[in-house]
Design a protein around this motif. Sequence first.
Motif, PDB file in Angstrom:
ATOM      1  N   THR A 140      65.147  32.214  89.056  1.00  0.00           N
ATOM      2  CA  THR A 140      64.957  31.902  90.485  1.00  0.00           C
ATOM      3  C   THR A 140      66.103  31.049  91.049  1.00  0.00           C
ATOM      4  O   THR A 140      66.090  30.694  92.212  1.00  0.00           O
ATOM      5  N   VAL A 141      67.054  30.699  90.178  1.00  0.00           N
ATOM      6  CA  VAL A 141      68.203  29.916  90.657  1.00  0.00           C
ATOM      7  C   VAL A 141      69.420  30.835  90.691  1.00  0.00           C
ATOM      8  O   VAL A 141      69.712  31.511  89.698  1.00  0.00           O
ATOM      9  N   PRO A 142      70.157  30.902  91.817  1.00  0.00           N
ATOM     10  CA  PRO A 142      71.312  31.804  91.931  1.00  0.00           C
ATOM     11  C   PRO A 142      72.370  31.513  90.862  1.00  0.00           C
ATOM     12  O   PRO A 142      72.577  30.355  90.467  1.00  0.00           O
ATOM     13  N   GLU A 143      73.021  32.578  90.411  1.00  0.00           N
ATOM     14  CA  GLU A 143      74.066  32.495  89.374  1.00  0.00           C
ATOM     15  C   GLU A 143      75.141  31.470  89.729  1.00  0.00           C
ATOM     16  O   GLU A 143      75.616  30.710  88.883  1.00  0.00           O
ATOM     17  N   LYS A 144      75.490  31.435  91.025  1.00  0.00           N
ATOM     18  CA  LYS A 144      76.533  30.522  91.521  1.00  0.00           C
ATOM     19  C   LYS A 144      76.181  29.049  91.192  1.00  0.00           C
ATOM     20  O   LYS A 144      77.017  28.257  90.761  1.00  0.00           O
ATOM     21  N   ILE A 145      74.891  28.700  91.385  1.00  0.00           N
ATOM     22  CA  ILE A 145      74.440  27.313  91.143  1.00  0.00           C
ATOM     23  C   ILE A 145      74.350  27.047  89.642  1.00  0.00           C
ATOM     24  O   ILE A 145      74.703  25.966  89.168  1.00  0.00           O
ATOM     25  N   ILE A 146      73.900  28.060  88.887  1.00  0.00           N
ATOM     26  CA  ILE A 146      73.810  27.923  87.420  1.00  0.00           C
ATOM     27  C   ILE A 146      75.188  27.601  86.848  1.00  0.00           C
ATOM     28  O   ILE A 146      75.346  26.712  86.012  1.00  0.00           O
ATOM     29  N   LYS A 147      76.224  28.347  87.343  1.00  0.00           N
ATOM     30  CA  LYS A 147      77.592  28.113  86.856  1.00  0.00           C
ATOM     31  C   LYS A 147      78.107  26.748  87.298  1.00  0.00           C
ATOM     32  O   LYS A 147      78.719  26.022  86.509  1.00  0.00           O
ATOM     33  N   LYS A 148      77.839  26.397  88.556  1.00  0.00           N
ATOM     34  CA  LYS A 148      78.354  25.134  89.111  1.00  0.00           C
ATOM     35  C   LYS A 148      77.903  23.935  88.274  1.00  0.00           C
ATOM     36  O   LYS A 148      78.679  23.022  88.001  1.00  0.00           O
ATOM     37  N   TYR A 149      76.638  23.927  87.863  1.00  0.00           N
ATOM     38  CA  TYR A 149      76.102  22.776  87.106  1.00  0.00           C
ATOM     39  C   TYR A 149      76.009  23.033  85.606  1.00  0.00           C
ATOM     40  O   TYR A 149      75.374  22.274  84.885  1.00  0.00           O
ATOM     41  N   ARG A 150      76.632  24.159  85.161  1.00  0.00           N
ATOM     42  CA  ARG A 150      76.663  24.523  83.728  1.00  0.00           C
ATOM     43  C   ARG A 150      75.252  24.493  83.121  1.00  0.00           C
ATOM     44  O   ARG A 150      74.984  23.797  82.139  1.00  0.00           O
ATOM     45  N   LEU A 151      74.357  25.240  83.754  1.00  0.00           N
ATOM     46  CA  LEU A 151      72.965  25.246  83.307  1.00  0.00           C
ATOM     47  C   LEU A 151      72.699  26.413  82.360  1.00  0.00           C
ATOM     48  O   LEU A 151      73.297  27.478  82.488  1.00  0.00           O
ATOM     49  N   LYS A 152      71.781  26.206  81.447  1.00  0.00           N
ATOM     50  CA  LYS A 152      71.324  27.260  80.535  1.00  0.00           C
ATOM     51  C   LYS A 152      70.368  28.165  81.321  1.00  0.00           C
ATOM     52  O   LYS A 152      69.727  27.718  82.269  1.00  0.00           O
ATOM     53  N   GLY A 153      70.242  29.445  80.930  1.00  0.00           N
ATOM     54  CA  GLY A 153      69.318  30.353  81.611  1.00  0.00           C
ATOM     55  C   GLY A 153      67.876  29.853  81.486  1.00  0.00           C
ATOM     56  O   GLY A 153      67.516  29.234  80.481  1.00  0.00           O
ATOM     57  N   PHE A 154      67.033  30.165  82.488  1.00  0.00           N
ATOM     58  CA  PHE A 154      65.660  29.651  82.484  1.00  0.00           C
ATOM     59  C   PHE A 154      64.848  30.239  81.330  1.00  0.00           C
ATOM     60  O   PHE A 154      64.201  29.516  80.569  1.00  0.00           O
ATOM     61  N   SER A 155      64.906  31.571  81.168  1.00  0.00           N
ATOM     62  CA  SER A 155      64.128  32.233  80.118  1.00  0.00           C
ATOM     63  C   SER A 155      64.567  31.735  78.740  1.00  0.00           C
ATOM     64  O   SER A 155      63.732  31.396  77.884  1.00  0.00           O
ATOM     65  N   ASP A 156      65.890  31.640  78.522  1.00  0.00           N
ATOM     66  CA  ASP A 156      66.417  31.147  77.237  1.00  0.00           C
ATOM     67  C   ASP A 156      65.938  29.716  76.971  1.00  0.00           C
ATOM     68  O   ASP A 156      65.606  29.362  75.839  1.00  0.00           O
ATOM     69  N   SER A 157      65.923  28.904  78.031  1.00  0.00           N
ATOM     70  CA  SER A 157      65.518  27.495  77.876  1.00  0.00           C
ATOM     71  C   SER A 157      64.064  27.389  77.443  1.00  0.00           C
ATOM     72  O   SER A 157      63.723  26.621  76.538  1.00  0.00           O
ATOM     73  N   VAL A 158      63.196  28.166  78.099  1.00  0.00           N
ATOM     74  CA  VAL A 158      61.757  28.123  77.772  1.00  0.00           C
ATOM     75  C   VAL A 158      61.530  28.583  76.326  1.00  0.00           C
ATOM     76  O   VAL A 158      60.816  27.922  75.554  1.00  0.00           O
ATOM     77  N   MET A 159      62.173  29.710  75.956  1.00  0.00           N
ATOM     78  CA  MET A 159      62.004  30.229  74.591  1.00  0.00           C
ATOM     79  C   MET A 159      62.524  29.232  73.556  1.00  0.00           C
ATOM     80  O   MET A 159      61.901  29.003  72.520  1.00  0.00           O
ATOM     81  N   CYS A 160      63.677  28.620  73.865  1.00  0.00           N
ATOM     82  CA  CYS A 160      64.273  27.653  72.941  1.00  0.00           C
ATOM     83  C   CYS A 160      63.357  26.444  72.748  1.00  0.00           C
ATOM     84  O   CYS A 160      63.197  25.956  71.629  1.00  0.00           O
TER      85      CYS A 160
END
Length: 673
Positions: A161-181
């Motif tokens: 639900t977070v745009p790719e542009k914002i994920i890259k800007k703040y160097r965030l991990k993907g949401f699904s990957d984060s939950v599974m991890c």
Amino acid sequence: MQEKLSRLGIHNQLDLILHLPIRYEDETHLFPIGDAPHGQTVQVEGVIIHNEVVVRPKRQLVCQIEDSSGILIMRFLNFYGSQIKTYAVGKRVRLLGEIRSGFFGTEMVHPKCRVVRAGESLEDSMTPVYPTTAGLTQKTLAKIIRQGLQDAQTVQALIETVPEKIIKKYRLKGFSDSVMCLHHPSPEESIEALQSRTHPAWRRIKFDELLAQQLSMRLHYRQRRSRNAPALEQKNTLTKQFLKQLDFKLTSAQIKVYAEINRDLAVAYPMQRLLQGDVGSGKTIVAALAALQAIENDFQAAIMAPTEILAEQHFVKLSAWFEPLGVQIAWLSGGLRKKQKQAELDKIVSGAAQLIVGTHALFQDQVIFHQLGLAIIDEQHRFGVHQRLALRMKGAQSDLMPHQLMMSATPIPRTLSMSYFADLDVSIIDELPPGRSPVVTKLIADNRRDEVIVRIHYACQQGKQVYWVCPLIEESEALQLQTAVETYEHLRKIFPELNVGLVHGRLSQQEKIEVMLLFKQGKIQLLVATTVIEVGVDVPNASLMVIENAERMGLSQLHQLRGRVGRGSEASICILLFQRPLSEIARKRLKIIFEHSDGFEISRQDLQLRGPGEFLGARQSGVPMLRFADLEQDSELLTAAQDTTNEMLNDYPELAQRHISRWLGDKTEYLRV
């Protein structure tokens, strides 16, 4: 099962997925018994070579476990008969626990233990430990969550639900990957980073939670601006007269804050502004100017205070200021007689009363305003969300919402303000009026009472006045009253030559007012009080305060009480009497109040001690509390979420809406207050 899960806040698939572990157990490694480190949680495996129930020093099950490197004792202080059979000699077991040196030798007490086959494979990911509830075991809950994560619906629920542009800007991990991890971290992941919640997966979850809160509040802020309110222009008729009759000048901070309020009132959408100012900074004058701006535009203003003493103080002060201007004031409180109350209600509905002052009696059904333009709520954090909303809805006639000004003398730390008050405009009075003297705080143990008595005697001889505040006894109002009465009688015996007064919550409104008036006039020199005097009491000649059992009180309450002295030009002292032994938190609180006089710094440290839920009164804040993010530790994520909010709402409105639904569901209904 549904009922048990709902106790954990799990009502649907998404709640289940976001029910994240509180810690992890590492069952991916096996240590030889002889080499296993002491003092940390480890997993070992061996065969039971001895099993017995010993009765000294107390009944317990003791087993010896052996592998090729050494022997370990396993002890259970509480055990079932079935465990004696389960852990029979010859059985191979795997233990998880902390190894330490004990009476019987190297041992594990109450380890997690299960019977295994030789060569049985290890777990391939760390074992999550979840928050759970009575009747729901870790094993069952973990199984339900594991099934939930494998469900086809889950893939849909975990869509980004977070745009790719914002994920890259703040160097965030993907949401699904984060939950599974977080549910099943691999053995390579750092257990320290997972436990301390600094792992990139936790960073992403916290960011999302903060972003949902910011989006929701900014959305409500925008919605409010789309509603209509009366445009109350500054006509400078009453306000000019009022300022002329004051015998002092406003501080530059008061002028700045009033300009912000004045600008908001003149606009045709509802103001929702929080006015913060430390104890004694002069918020009431600013509120009076705002009320006059509504009145000179032919609208009514209402001031609501949490206690009768504070509401009465406002009524007396505002009457003295406003009556010379020809402004009619009505007074509403729970203590009015039926006939008096009806007369006040008639004045309000007809519009004859231009300013209405009162307690929560203001939002009762029988109160009908003629035309409410401005609602002022003092000590706003003391009112529940429903109460604040009820007062605002009172004025929502003819499609016009009244403006709302909330005041607080409990300064709100910056991170808290950014997070929980993001839908409000905030004004801060950051200076005290000239001529105020700083208050010296002294910490004195209860066994040095005699020194305090001498100091009181000296202050009264010098023509000064003194407060003696009795302890807060939460368990019983009757006990608190008894303490106050006993203290009053005791001090009257010690000081037969002084006029000693008593004020507490059980006195009638009229009795309280009479005592406070005598104190204000200087006819009472020593006032014994419960914490009813915490806010709004203004007696410039009072220069000494004694607070008994200060260790029982919260920081904001101690700061508020201390603010009752130092209101004149005389040097003032606040003595905090405490009883030993002190708990760790009481020691910290007293240290903070002793070292600091700035309300914002005290609030910041209070937030660190108590956390936002307790600081705000979660029940009253109406804002969903944060489950994962920590305002102090994650302030950079809060800033990032705040900076992202407008971009999301403007450029990605659908994603923003989905993001809010994911994190807040139906918890946003009261954000508008």
